[in-house]
Design a protein around this motif. Structure first.
Motif, PDB file in Angstrom:
ATOM      1  N   THR A 130    -121.377  -5.550  26.582  1.00 50.11           N
ATOM      2  CA  THR A 130    -121.770  -4.392  27.380  1.00 50.11           C
ATOM      3  C   THR A 130    -122.044  -4.822  28.816  1.00 50.11           C
ATOM      4  O   THR A 130    -122.620  -5.891  29.059  1.00 50.11           O
ATOM      5  N   GLU A 157    -123.283   0.244  30.647  1.00 49.45           N
ATOM      6  CA  GLU A 157    -123.276   0.528  29.204  1.00 49.45           C
ATOM      7  C   GLU A 157    -124.631   0.242  28.578  1.00 49.45           C
ATOM      8  O   GLU A 157    -125.034   0.915  27.628  1.00 49.45           O
ATOM      9  N   TYR A 203    -121.911   1.589  20.116  1.00 45.24           N
ATOM     10  CA  TYR A 203    -121.417   0.283  20.557  1.00 45.24           C
ATOM     11  C   TYR A 203    -120.319  -0.228  19.619  1.00 45.24           C
ATOM     12  O   TYR A 203    -119.369  -0.874  20.069  1.00 45.24           O
ATOM     13  N   LYS A 260    -118.351  -3.208  21.148  1.00 43.67           N
ATOM     14  CA  LYS A 260    -119.264  -4.021  21.934  1.00 43.67           C
ATOM     15  C   LYS A 260    -120.000  -5.000  21.014  1.00 43.67           C
ATOM     16  O   LYS A 260    -120.517  -4.613  19.965  1.00 43.67           O
TER      17      LYS A 260
END
Length: 210
Positions: free
Chosen positions: A100, A104, A150, A155
């Motif tokens: 991230t 984010e 995520y 992520k």
């Protein structure tokens, strides 16, 4: 050892057989989903959808509204994740594993806070008497909501959030008498640790070859 088995089984003394079967099915598909996620396999989503739909029903009949709402969200986000993971550009998957960025992270924090507020409002809307387990439920809802987003965007940090949320949820579900789901989250924690290590290794290897 017998005490451990008794702890998990005693809660099912007065549970309808149909509910036990559904919880067992959700258990199997939930484990399969995390296993596929660890391996960056798109089957994480169809298996996860089966698990979450069943879990929504089980949590609804037990009146655990926060967890129910989260699992409903998982079902919706799984559809998005399924689409996002399957996208291709020039015959290569368009969404690689990544970390991230600052933006984010801020979005994730915003989702965490917003989810807790919404979950609290849902409890109040149903005139539910909030106790300590419900407040814990509100916090884990925020954690899992962000973790799911995520994951849908691949992520690495999704695994960190899953691990934190799982460790909180294990005793919470055990306290509520949902023994199989508590055991499931123990397995989730182990798989999430492996998932983090595997995704991190994949990310590091990608950086070395670029």
């Amino acid at each position: 050892m017998n005490h451990i088995f008794e702890f998990f089984l005693d809660a099912y003394q007065n549970t309808p057989t149909s509910q036990i079967i559904l919880e067992a099915v959700a258990f199997v598909f939930g484990i399969a989903s995390v296993w596929y996620a660890k391996n960056e396999d798109i089957l994480v989503y169809p298996t996860g959808i089966i698990c979450t739909i069943i879990t929504v029903y089980l949590l609804y009949i037990n009146q655990y509204l926060g967890d129910m709402m989260m699992n409903f969200y998982y079902s919706i986000m799984s559809i998005y994740g399924w689409w996002n993971w399957s996208r291709k550009k020039n015959d290569k998957y368009a969404v690689p594993i990544s970390r991230t960025n600052n933006k984010e992270k801020l979005i994730g924090f915003g989702l965490f806070v917003a989810t807790m507020i919404v979950t609290f409002i849902v409890y109040k809307a149903f005139d539910y008497t909030l106790e300590i387990p419900n407040y814990i439920d509100i916090v884990t809802s925020g954690i899992f909501f962000t973790a799911m987003w995520y994951m849908a965007t691949k992520k690495l940090e999704n695994w960190t959030l899953w691990i934190i949320g799982d460790l909180i949820t294990i005793p919470l579900y055990a306290y509520r008498g949902l023994g199989m789901l508590s055991l499931q989250y123990i397995i989730f924690t182990v798989l999430a640790i492996y998932g983090y290590r595997k995704w991190k290794k994949s990310l590091n290897n990608t950086h070395l070859t670029v």
